[in-house]
Design a protein around this motif. Structure first.
Motif, PDB file in Angstrom:
ATOM      1  N   ALA A   1       0.906  -1.279  -0.008  1.00  0.00           N
ATOM      2  CA  ALA A   1       0.146   0.125   0.015  1.00  0.00           C
ATOM      3  C   ALA A   1       0.767   1.403  -0.014  1.00  0.00           C
ATOM      4  O   ALA A   1       0.518   2.262  -0.913  1.00  0.00           O
ATOM      5  CB  ALA A   1      -0.944   0.027   0.953  1.00  0.00           C
TER       6      ALA A   1
ATOM      7  N   TYR B   1       3.585   1.595  -1.514  1.00  0.00           N
ATOM      8  CA  TYR B   1       3.975   1.673  -2.869  1.00  0.00           C
ATOM      9  C   TYR B   1       3.310   2.052  -3.931  1.00  0.00           C
ATOM     10  O   TYR B   1       3.966   2.526  -5.022  1.00  0.00           O
ATOM     11  CB  TYR B   1       4.709   0.168  -3.152  1.00  0.00           C
ATOM     12  N   VAL B   2       2.073   2.218  -3.889  1.00  0.00           N
ATOM     13  CA  VAL B   2       1.065   2.484  -4.892  1.00  0.00           C
ATOM     14  C   VAL B   2       1.489   3.736  -5.517  1.00  0.00           C
ATOM     15  O   VAL B   2       1.241   3.840  -6.687  1.00  0.00           O
ATOM     16  CB  VAL B   2      -0.284   2.090  -4.436  1.00  0.00           C
ATOM     17  N   GLU B   3       2.026   4.455  -5.053  1.00  0.00           N
ATOM     18  CA  GLU B   3       2.036   6.053  -5.339  1.00  0.00           C
ATOM     19  C   GLU B   3       3.446   6.070  -5.994  1.00  0.00           C
ATOM     20  O   GLU B   3       3.833   7.116  -6.458  1.00  0.00           O
ATOM     21  CB  GLU B   3       1.671   6.862  -4.451  1.00  0.00           C
TER      22      GLU B   3
ATOM     23  N   HIS C   1       5.510   5.271  -9.071  1.00  0.00           N
ATOM     24  CA  HIS C   1       5.170   5.102 -10.279  1.00  0.00           C
ATOM     25  C   HIS C   1       6.546   4.311 -11.022  1.00  0.00           C
ATOM     26  O   HIS C   1       6.374   4.365 -12.239  1.00  0.00           O
ATOM     27  CB  HIS C   1       4.648   6.169 -11.109  1.00  0.00           C
TER      28      HIS C   1
ATOM     29  N   GLN D   1       5.817  -0.827  -9.430  1.00  0.00           N
ATOM     30  CA  GLN D   1       4.234  -1.243  -9.846  1.00  0.00           C
ATOM     31  C   GLN D   1       4.132  -2.529 -10.343  1.00  0.00           C
ATOM     32  O   GLN D   1       3.107  -3.408  -9.677  1.00  0.00           O
ATOM     33  CB  GLN D   1       3.896  -0.217 -10.934  1.00  0.00           C
TER      34      GLN D   1
ATOM     35  N   VAL E   1       4.085  -4.948  -7.147  1.00  0.00           N
ATOM     36  CA  VAL E   1       2.886  -4.740  -6.298  1.00  0.00           C
ATOM     37  C   VAL E   1       1.953  -5.723  -7.113  1.00  0.00           C
ATOM     38  O   VAL E   1       1.201  -6.582  -6.514  1.00  0.00           O
ATOM     39  CB  VAL E   1       2.550  -3.419  -6.052  1.00  0.00           C
TER      40      VAL E   1
ATOM     41  N   HIS F   1      -6.846   0.965  -2.945  1.00  0.00           N
ATOM     42  CA  HIS F   1      -5.665   1.551  -3.428  1.00  0.00           C
ATOM     43  C   HIS F   1      -5.557   1.358  -4.840  1.00  0.00           C
ATOM     44  O   HIS F   1      -4.584   1.929  -5.606  1.00  0.00           O
ATOM     45  CB  HIS F   1      -4.317   0.951  -2.726  1.00  0.00           C
ATOM     46  N   GLY F   2      -6.394   0.973  -5.425  1.00  0.00           N
ATOM     47  CA  GLY F   2      -6.395   0.482  -7.041  1.00  0.00           C
ATOM     48  C   GLY F   2      -6.318   1.846  -7.769  1.00  0.00           C
ATOM     49  O   GLY F   2      -5.600   1.638  -8.865  1.00  0.00           O
TER      50      GLY F   2
ATOM     51  N   LYS G   1      -4.838   4.361  -7.402  1.00  0.00           N
ATOM     52  CA  LYS G   1      -3.539   5.026  -7.280  1.00  0.00           C
ATOM     53  C   LYS G   1      -2.672   4.254  -8.172  1.00  0.00           C
ATOM     54  O   LYS G   1      -1.492   4.719  -8.041  1.00  0.00           O
ATOM     55  CB  LYS G   1      -2.901   5.032  -5.952  1.00  0.00           C
ATOM     56  N   MET G   2      -2.827   3.014  -8.576  1.00  0.00           N
ATOM     57  CA  MET G   2      -1.868   2.298  -9.264  1.00  0.00           C
ATOM     58  C   MET G   2      -1.822   2.455 -10.735  1.00  0.00           C
ATOM     59  O   MET G   2      -2.859   3.067 -11.263  1.00  0.00           O
ATOM     60  CB  MET G   2      -2.316   0.631  -8.865  1.00  0.00           C
TER      61      MET G   2
ATOM     62  N   ARG H   1      -2.709  -2.429 -12.101  1.00  0.00           N
ATOM     63  CA  ARG H   1      -3.992  -2.796 -11.358  1.00  0.00           C
ATOM     64  C   ARG H   1      -4.778  -3.742 -12.383  1.00  0.00           C
ATOM     65  O   ARG H   1      -5.155  -4.811 -11.732  1.00  0.00           O
ATOM     66  CB  ARG H   1      -5.128  -1.502 -11.592  1.00  0.00           C
TER      67      ARG H   1
END
Length: 225
Positions: free
Chosen positions: A172, A174-176, A178, A183, A186, A208-209, A211-212, A217
């Motif tokens: 979570a 890591y999701v931002e 890029h 990515q 994750v 969190h999807g 933001k991926m 995603r």
């Protein structure tokens, strides 16, 4: 076995004309010999059968320091074994390699060795958590790759579920980020988890999807119905 003996054995499996293509595919600037993976598997298997754990750790250290592509992969394969006793020196050596990661192939082979050591002693996840705060992208990525066994249990115990939730917390965070490899890692963790724990995977994607990256995603939810 000396390092010279090991390198001579490796070089006996070189396939002419293979090195250039491997170097390009793996984006390597270090020396690449041109050895197919099955040959590395057979050679390191024979070394594991004939060397003591102490000898294997020493040889793995020397192979890594040679900075030859296949030698670093062979070093990891030497330590990839579920039953490795004692294994404290092997785990320490694996950890010492993580800051040197600079490509996925070497990193993933080392993480496979690391997975065995974590499953043997799950308390070592405490050390891995520190990797998530590293400025080194490959170290952050390794925290997810090395904990992949906790995506795969069909009947996890309470301690396993605690680790599963702990690593999802790392993901979570890591999701931002890029960076493509982050990515991808994750997505890899979630995709594998979805086969055994779809509810946790859905919950993560719901939270969190957005933001991926779109590709991550999509891959994460590949096996969800």
């Amino acid at each position: 076995m000396t390092l010279d003996d090991a390198l001579a054995a490796l070089k006996s499996h070189v396939e002419e004309g293979r090195a250039e293509g491997m170097a390009a595919y793996h984006k390597q600037t270090r020396e690449v010999l041109g050895i197919p993976n099955p040959a590395l598997n057979d050679l390191t298997k024979s070394w594991r059968q004939t060397l003591t754990v102490e000898e294997r750790v020493a040889l793995a250290d020397q192979l890594w320091q040679s900075d030859i592509f296949e030698a670093r992969i062979a070093a990891a394969k030497l330590l990839t074994q579920a039953r490795l006793r004692p294994d404290a020196a092997a785990w320490a050596l694996i950890q010492s390699w993580v800051p040197d990661f600079d490509s996925w192939a070497i990193a993933d082979h080392v993480c496979m060795a690391g997975q065995k050591r974590l499953v043997a002693d799950p308390s070592r996840v405490d050390a891995v958590e520190g990797w998530t705060q590293s400025d080194h992208m490959w170290t952050r990525r390794a925290a997810l790759v090395v904990t992949l066994p906790w995506t795969k249990q069909n009947n996890p115990k309470s301690d396993d579920l605690a680790i599963r939730d702990r690593v999802l917390g790392w993901a979570a965070s890591y999701v931002e980020d890029h960076e493509w490899f982050i990515q991808k890692a994750v997505a890899w963790w979630l995709r594998d988890l979805s086969k055994h724990d779809p509810d946790r995977t859905r919950a993560f994607l719901d939270a969190h999807g957005e933001k991926m990256k779109a590709f991550a995603r999509k891959e994460a939810g590949k096996h969800l119905t």
